[in-house]
Design a protein around this motif. Structure first.
Motif, PDB file in Angstrom:
ATOM      1  N   ARG A   4       0.854  -1.184   0.000  1.00 26.51           N
ATOM      2  CA  ARG A   4       0.000   0.000   0.000  1.00 26.51           C
ATOM      3  C   ARG A   4       0.877   1.217   0.000  1.00 26.51           C
ATOM      4  NH1 ARG A   4       2.885   0.081   3.522  1.00 26.51           N
ATOM      5  NH2 ARG A   4       2.677  -0.018   5.766  1.00 26.51           N
ATOM      6  N   ASP A   5       0.370   2.264  -0.617  1.00 29.95           N
ATOM      7  CA  ASP A   5       1.107   3.504  -0.702  1.00 29.95           C
ATOM      8  C   ASP A   5       0.260   4.593  -0.063  1.00 29.95           C
ATOM      9  OD1 ASP A   5       2.466   5.758  -1.252  1.00 29.95           O
ATOM     10  OD2 ASP A   5       2.505   5.529  -3.435  1.00 29.95           O
ATOM     11  N   ILE A  78      -2.760   7.835 -10.304  1.00 34.68           N
ATOM     12  CA  ILE A  78      -1.770   6.785 -10.515  1.00 34.68           C
ATOM     13  C   ILE A  78      -1.128   7.041 -11.880  1.00 34.68           C
ATOM     14  CG2 ILE A  78      -1.330   4.298 -10.450  1.00 34.68           C
ATOM     15  CD1 ILE A  78      -3.965   3.893  -9.086  1.00 34.68           C
ATOM     16  N   ALA A  81       0.582   4.227 -14.054  1.00 32.40           N
ATOM     17  CA  ALA A  81      -0.168   2.978 -14.203  1.00 32.40           C
ATOM     18  C   ALA A  81       0.152   2.306 -15.535  1.00 32.40           C
ATOM     19  CB  ALA A  81      -1.667   3.250 -14.101  1.00 32.40           C
ATOM     20  N   TYR A 149      -6.136  -2.165 -12.436  1.00 30.92           N
ATOM     21  CA  TYR A 149      -6.439  -1.060 -11.534  1.00 30.92           C
ATOM     22  C   TYR A 149      -7.952  -0.928 -11.400  1.00 30.92           C
ATOM     23  CZ  TYR A 149      -1.537  -0.134 -12.417  1.00 30.92           C
ATOM     24  OH  TYR A 149      -0.169  -0.263 -12.524  1.00 30.92           O
ATOM     25  N   HIS A 174      -6.575   3.801  -1.323  1.00 31.54           N
ATOM     26  CA  HIS A 174      -5.840   4.245  -2.507  1.00 31.54           C
ATOM     27  C   HIS A 174      -4.456   3.600  -2.559  1.00 31.54           C
ATOM     28  CE1 HIS A 174      -5.490   6.666  -6.029  1.00 31.54           C
ATOM     29  NE2 HIS A 174      -4.360   7.203  -5.617  1.00 31.54           N
ATOM     30  N   HIS A 175      -4.175   2.938  -3.680  1.00 29.99           N
ATOM     31  CA  HIS A 175      -2.917   2.226  -3.905  1.00 29.99           C
ATOM     32  C   HIS A 175      -2.818   0.921  -3.104  1.00 29.99           C
ATOM     33  CE1 HIS A 175       0.003   3.997  -6.677  1.00 29.99           C
ATOM     34  NE2 HIS A 175      -0.588   5.152  -6.442  1.00 29.99           N
ATOM     35  N   TYR A 176      -3.897   0.501  -2.470  1.00 29.33           N
ATOM     36  CA  TYR A 176      -3.872  -0.809  -1.813  1.00 29.33           C
ATOM     37  C   TYR A 176      -3.759  -1.869  -2.902  1.00 29.33           C
ATOM     38  CZ  TYR A 176      -5.437  -4.732   1.107  1.00 29.33           C
ATOM     39  OH  TYR A 176      -5.527  -5.927   1.784  1.00 29.33           O
ATOM     40  N   ALA A 177      -2.802  -2.768  -2.773  1.00 35.67           N
ATOM     41  CA  ALA A 177      -2.527  -3.735  -3.833  1.00 35.67           C
ATOM     42  C   ALA A 177      -2.333  -5.126  -3.257  1.00 35.67           C
ATOM     43  CB  ALA A 177      -1.280  -3.326  -4.620  1.00 35.67           C
ATOM     44  N   VAL A 231      -4.657  -3.481  -8.104  1.00 32.65           N
ATOM     45  CA  VAL A 231      -4.451  -2.232  -7.366  1.00 32.65           C
ATOM     46  C   VAL A 231      -5.781  -1.477  -7.306  1.00 32.65           C
ATOM     47  CG1 VAL A 231      -3.118  -0.091  -7.231  1.00 32.65           C
ATOM     48  CG2 VAL A 231      -2.100  -2.137  -8.273  1.00 32.65           C
ATOM     49  N   SER A 233      -8.098   1.993  -6.543  1.00 29.07           N
ATOM     50  CA  SER A 233      -8.071   3.448  -6.553  1.00 29.07           C
ATOM     51  C   SER A 233      -9.215   3.971  -5.707  1.00 29.07           C
ATOM     52  CB  SER A 233      -8.204   3.974  -7.987  1.00 29.07           C
ATOM     53  OG  SER A 233      -8.379   5.381  -7.995  1.00 29.07           O
TER      54      SER A 233
END
Length: 277
Positions: A4-5, A78, A81, A149, A174-177, A231, A233
């Motif tokens: 995650r970011d 992103i 992406a 995404y 957001h950005h959880y992957a 990922v 958004s």
């Protein structure tokens, strides 16, 4: 592995850190998960009583109107992406090829959860329908090894339930992957859940009803495209409209640096924050 970011939109998508109401499952093949669904019977998606096929048509038209707004905002959120953007509305699904931030092939398919509810039939028949429509898109093969995404409220619900299920400590969407392999396993699990087993999760009743259908589509999409990761958004239509209303010079700003500059200006003790960035 889960990445995650938290660089952008700190606090977006926060949910209470509680465990979801899932039965024991086969996800990750952990020893405690070696038997599936002992507590809740499998109930694959079926026909929703009173489903109105015209409803999905109305949602589809609104969704089409909004796609270009969400796509522009997604590219800002992103910018690097590379892979496939998927946005699911009530009646349709938008798939857009993104290559290093550049928009490529795109399509719309009438396979949103409301539409699948209206179509009805067995789970295997609906999976066959989804797979046949995806097979008509040869450019999906280019996504192999890249990222998928997920944009939209139903996918944010997917991410929330996954966070609860694995006990992820940082509830920022957001950005959880997650890896594609884990995403397929979880989508398979989620698509077979009963409504009762999902009602303990921190998602709305409307999402509870639609989530198994969305998960079924995601399972088919990831199996077809074979990406490296999924990922999520946090952006949506509301953010896209507000973003479009901003002046160009504001839209060009980096959201993280801008937020830090504002915060430093209010509480900083070392002069002009810009000189420190």
């Amino acid at each position: 592995p889960v990445d995650r970011d938290p660089a952008h939109h700190l606090g977006v998508g926060e949910v209470p850190p509680r465990t979801s109401n899932f039965p024991d499952s086969l996800v990750r093949l952990h020893p405690m998960f070696l038997h599936e669904f002992q507590h809740v019977a499998l109930q694959p998606p079926g026909v929703r009583a009173g489903a109105d096929p015209h409803m999905s048509g109305e949602v589809h038209r609104v969704h089409q109107f909004a796609v270009h707004v969400q796509l522009k905002l997604f590219r800002r959120g992103i910018p690097d992406a590379d892979g496939l953007m998927g946005d699911m509305g009530g009646g349709s699904v938008e798939l857009v090829r993104i290559e290093e931030g550049v928009v490529g092939s795109r399509t719309t398919m009438p396979l949103g959860p409301f539409r699948l509810m209206a179509i009805g039939g067995s789970r295997s028949a609906q999976v066959a329908l989804i797979e046949s429509r995806l097979a008509e898109l040869p450019w999906l093969a280019d996504v192999k090894g890249a990222g998928v995404y997920a944009v939209g409220g139903i996918w944010r619900a997917f991410a929330k339930v996954h966070m609860e299920h694995v006990g992820h400590p940082l509830h920022i969407i957001h950005h959880y992957a997650i890896s594609a392999v884990e995403a397929v396993e979880f989508a398979q699990l989620l698509s077979r859940q009963s409504r009762a087993s999902l009602e303990g999760s921190d998602i709305s009743r409307r999402r509870v009803e639609a989530l198994p259908y969305a998960a079924m589509f995601m399972e088919c999409l990831l199996t077809r495209t074979r990406p490296s990761k999924l990922v999520f958004s946090a952006y949506g239509l509301r953010e896209g409209i507000l973003h479009d209303l901003l002046p160009p010079e504001t839209r060009a700003q980096d959201p993280l640096l801008s937020a830090c500059d504002d915060l430093a200006g209010r509480i900083g003790r070392f002069g002009d924050a810009q000189s420190l960035i």
